[in-house]
Design a protein around this motif. Structure first.
Motif, mmCIF file in Angstrom:
data_model
loop_
_atom_site.group_PDB
_atom_site.id
_atom_site.type_symbol
_atom_site.label_atom_id
_atom_site.label_comp_id
_atom_site.label_asym_id
_atom_site.label_seq_id
_atom_site.Cartn_x
_atom_site.Cartn_y
_atom_site.Cartn_z
ATOM 1 N N GLN A 716 21.034 -28.647 31.770
ATOM 2 C CA GLN A 716 19.598 -28.405 31.552
ATOM 3 C C GLN A 716 19.183 -28.951 30.182
ATOM 4 O OE1 GLN A 716 21.522 -25.816 32.928
ATOM 5 N NE2 GLN A 716 20.644 -26.268 34.942
ATOM 6 N N GLN A 717 19.978 -28.635 29.160
ATOM 7 C CA GLN A 717 19.582 -29.044 27.806
ATOM 8 C C GLN A 717 20.171 -30.379 27.393
ATOM 9 O OE1 GLN A 717 21.089 -25.757 25.607
ATOM 10 N NE2 GLN A 717 19.637 -24.295 26.474
ATOM 11 N N THR A 719 23.218 -30.930 26.394
ATOM 12 C CA THR A 719 24.007 -30.778 25.172
ATOM 13 C C THR A 719 25.456 -30.527 25.558
ATOM 14 O OG1 THR A 719 23.549 -28.424 25.206
ATOM 15 C CG2 THR A 719 22.130 -29.775 23.812
#
Length: 1338
Positions: A716-717, A719
């Protein structure tokens, strides 16, 4: 072309004649089922006297020398000799292994004993300390171990009336042991005045701390506590070898041939003198007694077993006989009856009935016998003797016909001609004599062509020719009966041989391994009817091969049982049996021959379990009967992952180098820089040589690995978080059933497995000390408590761990061939499977070992992946041919075609399966592989818009598949991770370079971009801003090693490996111009500063070419270097080039003409360089480590503010130095994430990020550069310099002194127990809590 597969028929051990009485004691017992258990050679035998049947335990691979019976009398423990001897505990009813105890003793296991409850087993080794070891045998765990005595121990027993007490005895001693915790403490028995100090041979414990023991002089010594209380003198005439305690009392047996029975207070009951009975003889010596009820079993030195019924004790039954001690060489079979004749160095000749399994005649000769033959009519038996004579006996009554001595050396082989007229006698005098049978064995001819001893011979069917083999490996032919040598091979073309027992000749080429001494196969016999050949060799193996076998290293079936060399092997006259005889074990084995048609019916019987595979997996021939290996797999099986230098070796290497450089070490050195790095993002996924290494975690993040880093990726991010506990390539990854912990295994000399938490990124457990070179496969059990790992050593050792405790439960050699996958049975955690090159094995845990059986498949296939199905027997495996094999237990039920090319990965769902293959297809199946429910092709056309990159090709080879969160996760060989939505669209999440080294790296002059070029023949542009994705890719015709942006960032120059280079448009990657002026690799390329008017191109063939970019012409060549050029830099004005070569030379050239300049070192530092990527010069002197002979600094890059110099080296370290780095061995901060060598490092235009490229690990790593202010102190990355100088010490003088005290006491230093464990400098350092947060934050 002759068939090179193993024959389809097989042998089954049917009977063993003999009993091991020599050098062993107390090895003969009644089991609970009233069967008799004993051993001979390497076989445990369970003999049912009522039905006259034998069962065999075949779990050992060398001579068994000790045996103990469990108190419940069903389980048996046996110990063997050998370099790494082990103990097997097995069930006498099913003859299957229950437990294996290994890794403690060396040389052999001399004695064994169970305690009263049967929970513990004590063993004594044959090593110099006669180590005593107490086992929890079911778990295969050592409870306690201690040196037993300096001299041999002959017997050991538990005190059955006091728990945790043992008694051992042997050469001139007796010791009383107590077991407390994990310590075994001895007290020596005190002989005192009561009796002489002498060798104690056997013992038995009674109540009230009384111990009875049998001594060498025939006395019984009675002990109370540790003191000799009284002696029973003259209990036997000489040494008492065996003592057995039972409900009624004690039985003893001695060298005098007597068995005595005593009551519970050791008052004599009766004596049985076996020498005086019908079957007795002078010199009979008793080695083992067992008294049960009214039966007594007696084993003798000369391999007989007697059964005595107490009330009729003058008539013992002789229930087993064998040859006595001495080599056994002579073997012949009767031409018309099921009889075998053997003769040995014990001077006896014996005739055995193969139907009744009994000795039917024996006759003692004057001399040791070395060979035998029966005449064609079955009337005469000829025996060749060790002294050069031979004797002929009548078979029916064993009377002598004739005794002739014409030779001085041993007769090694003799044979009657098929017409019965002649006897050929081959001796160690290098000749064969021919005798006429009807002329009362008159000598009629002599063959004298050999120059070495005669080993084998065969007659032709018409009796006109004889062929011989000799010790020098020559094969000769003679005309019979004159003995004239036949040199013209033409006349031999049509000769038919009556028998084939020769080891040389084209028909038997295949019996020889590819590289073996010509004398390690002792005997051969061909079965012409069934076209099979049986051989016997020095390694104790009976092998079955096809006949004729023409090509060396033919496939065979192997049978183990004889432990040492087998001297002879023959088919019975009707080919029903094979008889083999052992030299040192002087036993006779009778094997039933099961032809092909019967083999099929016999499959229902459970295969005889052996720890050595009988279907030779190590047969040496090329894999002719194996389908061609897929190129990808072929490549992967060749990878060894061996390193020149392992990181574990560094501390030692540094120590060695420090010695040389003490003086320099005293100087004050440059301090480390204030700023530091933190790993921010990695582009890459290891798919090219790993499988099934990609999973969803509990929280829906994705875990995988590349280089030496475990990565948890949040999609989602976009990262990443990193587990940095490893220090070299991670090769495999497995996820815990709860999906919160992950296990990863790495490359290393002593490679480790780390189990870590995907949330906290902290290690839960580190397992090491077992795998050499690397760990290639891991799997958790369904309850998550156990972990199986497979090593990369030559035997692909399998270890089963209790990972939380860090203890190994079981260990075993897996297979000579590479293992690709290990899986623990989800229903029965004691079972597991391994699959790999040409095998599939089914294992179950047995104590400290594992027992494996090969899956029975028709042709051997290479398995790439495997999973368990919905029941404990069902296993599904994917082959390199694209089939799915469906197994029940260890039998192949059927195969289903699933993919084109290998099936690399499969995953079991609640209902059904998902598979992925080299064809780039993901397939969903129902739960029986009957129907394929859906397929997804990985194609560029279906890539979803949110993808973080571009697919390089359609249908990439799929190496990993996992399911969860409504998606299928796919890892490809090209280093991409994709998420396939069930409805079809595919999102690309992570991407790196493909297999091949990445060297070329350049950062954009004013945008957050970088370019890489690799040996995988691609040029890629990466976005370094938070979107972290690959923006563009272009395929090149050749791999490349360097690239560079022009100063305005519009053009990109790329140097290729064939000596050409291109300049492309930096946005579209389309060609602007290309040149090909050199043959060797282009190693570095750089635009001149400001306008980028010139381009300098360095190549491996020692030149730097300078091109005018505007006119696209070569305007200068820099000559004068002698070695390949590695680095180049421009000065700020664009007028001067600095060059480094592979021989660590530094040169300067004027641009653009390329004239060489000489500049003093002091001047060089004053020059304003546009970039600094060179690794030589006084301003960077301190970057070279102490051990620079071993490791190269491959790259360097100075930050734009000229404060920090970053370097990358061959050990995978990235280091930061404060610039300028003057003086040797400067201090630095060090970071490990790349695995092998770091090929390139570059700062981005504003120094906020450092980008590094790893060579073999194919990754591009992005590090955030953190200034001093923002960084809380984290030591994990700053390792001080290689040499600590005095000024760092700051020790108080007392502390220094205390530091130097050495606490070893001289007396102890010699025989202290060797301690094992992980040396401090190899231990994984656990970062403290705040360091941890430091690592995680971000």
């Amino acid at each position: 072309m002759a068939d090179r597969t193993a024959p389809n028929c097989h042998l089954r051990l049917e009977w063993v004649y003999g009993y091991r009485g020599h050098q062993c004691r107390n090895n003969l017992y009644y089991t609970a089922a009233k069967e008799i258990v004993y051993f001979v050679a390497g076989v445990g035998v369970v003999y049912n006297t009522r039905e006259h049947k034998q069962k065999f335990y075949l779990g050992h691979n060398d001579d068994i020398i000790s045996l103990a019976l469990h108190p419940e009398r069903v389980l048996v423990a046996t110990g063997q000799v050998g370099k790494e001897p082990y103990i097997c505990v097995w069930d006498s009813y099913t003859v299957q292994t229950v437990s294996i105890l290994k890794d403690v003793h060396t040389h052999g296991v001399a004695c064994l004993a169970f305690d009263l409850e049967g929970q513990c087993l004590v063993s004594v080794g044959l090593d110099s300390k006669n180590t005593i070891c107490v086992w929890d045998w079911r778990r295969g765990k050592v409870l306690a171990a201690a040196p037993g005595h300096t001299d041999r121990i002959f017997d050991i027993s538990w005190d059955l009336y006091q728990p945790s007490k043992l008694v051992s005895c042997g050469v001139k001693h007796i010791k009383f042991w107590s077991l407390c915790g994990n310590a075994l403490t001895p007290k020596r028995g005190v002989f005192g005045k009561t009796g002489d100090l002498q060798t104690i041979l056997c013992l038995a414990c009674a109540k009230d701390e009384v111990t009875y023991s049998g001594a060498l002089n025939g006395d019984i010594y009675v002990w109370k506590g540790i003191n000799l209380m009284r002696t029973v003198q003259g209990a036997h005439g000489s040494g008492i070898f065996s003592m057995n305690a039972c409900e009624e009392g004690f039985a003893t047996g001695g060298r005098d041939g007597c068995v005595r029975l005593w009551d519970l207070n050791f008052k004599p009951i009766t004596v049985i003198d076996l020498r005086e009975t019908d079957q007795g003889y002078k010199g009979l010596s008793v080695r083992s007694v067992c008294w049960r009820g009214d039966h007594i079993l007696v084993g003798t030195q000369d391999s007989e077993i007697f059964e005595v019924v107490v009330h009729d004790r003058n008539k013992p039954f002789l229930i087993m006989q064998g040859h006595c001690e001495g080599e056994l060489w002579a073997l012949a079979v009767h031409p018309t009856k099921p009889l075998a004749m053997t003769g040995s160095d014990d001077r006896s000749v014996r005739i055995w009935s193969l139907i009744d399994h009994a000795l039917i005649a024996r006759c003692n000769m004057e001399e040791p016998i070395r060979c035998a033959a029966v005449s064609t009519d079955g009337i005469h038996l000829a025996l060749g003797m060790k002294d050069g004579s031979f004797t002929v006996l009548r078979v029916r009554d064993m009377t002598e016909v004739v005794h002739i001595k014409d030779r001085k050396e041993a007769i090694h082989e003799l044979k009657y001609s098929p017409d019965g007229a002649h006897l050929a006698v081959g001796s160690n005098d290098n000749s064969v004599d021919i005798y006429g049978v009807v002329q009362r064995y008159k000598k009629v001819g002599e063959c004298i062509g050999s120059n070495s001893f005669i080993t084998h011979m065969d007659w032709s069917t018409d009796s006109k020719f004889l062929q011989t083999n000799d010790g020098s490996g020559r094969r000769l032919f003679y005309r019979m009966p004159s003995g004239k040598e036949v040199t013209n091979r033409e006349e031999l073309k049509l000769v038919q041989w009556a028998s084939w027992t020769c080891v040389l000749g084209p028909e038997v080429n295949g019996i020889w391994p590819k590289y073996s001494a010509i004398n390690d196969i002792n005997s051969v016999d061909a079965n012409f009817n069934n076209q099979v050949l049986v051989t016997a060799d020095d390694y104790g193996l009976v092998k079955l091969l096809r006949y004729p076998c023409i090509k060396k290293g033919a496939k065979c079936k192997k049978y183990l049982g004889h432990s040492a060399h087998i001297t002879n092997v023959r088919w019975s006259h009707d080919y029903q049996w094979v008889i083999s005889i052992g030299g040192a074990d002087h036993s006779v084995f009778q094997w039933k021959f099961v032809p092909e048609r019967k083999s099929k019916e016999e499959l229902h019987i459970a295969p005889q379990e052996t720890l050595v595979d009988s279907n030779s997996e190590e047969s040496d021939s090329d894999q002719s009967d194996v389908p061609e290996m897929d190129s990808e797999i072929e490549q992967e099986t060749q990878l060894t992952y061996r390193r020149q230098v392992y990181k574990e070796d560094l501390p030692q290497l540094k120590e060695q180098c420090k010695e040389k450089d003490r003086a320099i070490a005293m100087k004050k050195r440059e301090r480390a820089p204030g700023s530091g790095l933190k790993l921010h993002f990695i582009h890459g996924y290891r798919g090219y040589d790993c499988r099934s290494n990609l999973f969803y975690t509990q929280t829906g993040e994705i875990v995988y690995h590349v280089a030496a880093v475990g990565i948890v990726y949040n999609r989602q991010q976009n990262t990443q978080r990193f587990y940095m506990g490893h220090d070299d390539d991670i090769l495999c990854l497995a996820i815990h059933p709860l999906k919160d912990f992950v296990a990863t295994g790495q490359v290393g000399r002593d490679s480790s497995v780390h189990i870590w938490d995907t949330e906290t990124l902290k290690p839960m457990s580190v397992l090491k000390g077992f795998h050499q070179f690397g760990v290639c496969s891991l799997d958790f059990s369904a309850d998550g408590k156990r972990l199986a790992s497979v090593g990369l050593d030559d035997n692909h050792t399998i270890v089963l761990w209790d990972w939380r405790k860090g203890e190994k439960l079981s260990v075993m050699c897996g297979s000579k061939d590479k293992i690709f996958v290990v899986k623990i049975n989800p229903y029965l955690p004691d079972k597991l499977i391994t699959a790999g090159v040409k095998h599939m094995k089914f294992w179950h845990k047995a104590g400290g070992g594992l027992i494996g059986r090969k899956g029975s498949m028709g042709k051997t296939e290479t398995m790439m992946c495997a999973v368990y199905g919905w029941s404990e027997e069902m296993v599904f495996s994917g082959t390199c041919g694209g089939d799915i094999c469906i197994w029940s237990d260890m039998f192949l039920m059927k195969t289903v075609k699933a993919h084109d090319g290998p099936v690399f990965s499969m995953h079991a769902l609640e209902k059904g399966f998902v598979t992925g293959g080299k064809d780039g297809i993901v397939a969903l199946w129902d739960d029986t592989f009957e129907r394929c429910l859906k397929t997804y092709a990985i194609k560029r056309a279906v890539l979803a818009p949110g993808s973080k990159g571009l697919l390089l090709e359609d249908n990439p080879s799929i190496r990993a598949i996992s399911l969860g969160h409504g998606h299928i996760l796919v890892g490809t060989k090209n280093g991409e991770i994709l998420e396939v939505d069930k409805s079809g669209p595919i999102t690309l999440l992570v991407q790196g370079h493909m297999e091949g080294e990445v060297w070329g790296l350049a950062t954009h002059p004013h945008l957050p971009l970088c370019a890489t070029v690799s040996d995988d023949r691609t040029l890629r542009i990466w976005d370094l801003s938070p979107s972290h994705c690959m923006l563009a890719v272009r395929k090149l015709r050749k791999g490349g090693r360097c690239c560079s942006f022009s100063p305005d960032g519009k053009a990109l120059a790329v140097g290729l490996n064939d000596g050409s280079f291109l300049i492309v448009n930096a946005d579209t990657l389309e060609d602007l111009v290309s040149f090909h002026h050199r043959k060797d690799i282009i190693t570095d390329i750089k635009f001149s500063p400001v306008s980028g008017k010139y381009l300098a191109v360095a190549s491996g063939d020692t030149f730097v070419d300078i091109y005018n970019v505007m006119s696209s012409k070569r305007v200068g060549v820099c000559k004068g270097c002698l070695n390949s050029i590695t680095h180049l830099d421009w000065d700020r004005r664009g007028k001067l080039l600095q060059v480094n070569t592979s021989a660590k030379e530094q040169f300067f050239f004027e641009a653009p003409r390329g004239k060489r300049q000489t500049i003093a070192a002091t001047e060089v530092e004053k020059i304003d360089w546009n970039t600094w990527t060179c690794v030589l010069g006084t301003s960077v002197e301190g970057i070279w480590p102490v051990i620079s002979e071993v490791t190269e600094v491959t790259s360097a890059c100075l930050s734009h503010d000229k404060k920090v110099l970053a370097t990358g080296d061959d050990l995978g370290y990235i280091k930061l130095f404060r610039h300028p780095v003057r003086g040797k061995y400067a201090k630095f901060k060090r970071y490990v994430a790349h695995s092998t060598h770091v090929t390139n490092v570059r700062w981005t235009h504003e120094d906020s990020l450092l980008v590094t490229a790893g060579g073999g690990d194919t990754c591009l790593m992005i590090w955030a550069h953190e200034a001093e202010t923002r960084r809380e102190l984290r030591q994990c990355d700053s390792e001080e310099s290689d040499i600590e100088s005095e000024d760092d010490g700051g020790y108080d003088s007392d502390v220094t002194k205390e530091n130097e005290i050495n606490y070893t006491i001289k007396a102890l230093s010699t025989n202290m127990r060797p301690m094992t464990g992980v040396k401090p400098h190899l231990q994984v350092k656990e970062p403290s809590v705040d360091e941890r947060q430091g690592v995680v934050s971000g």
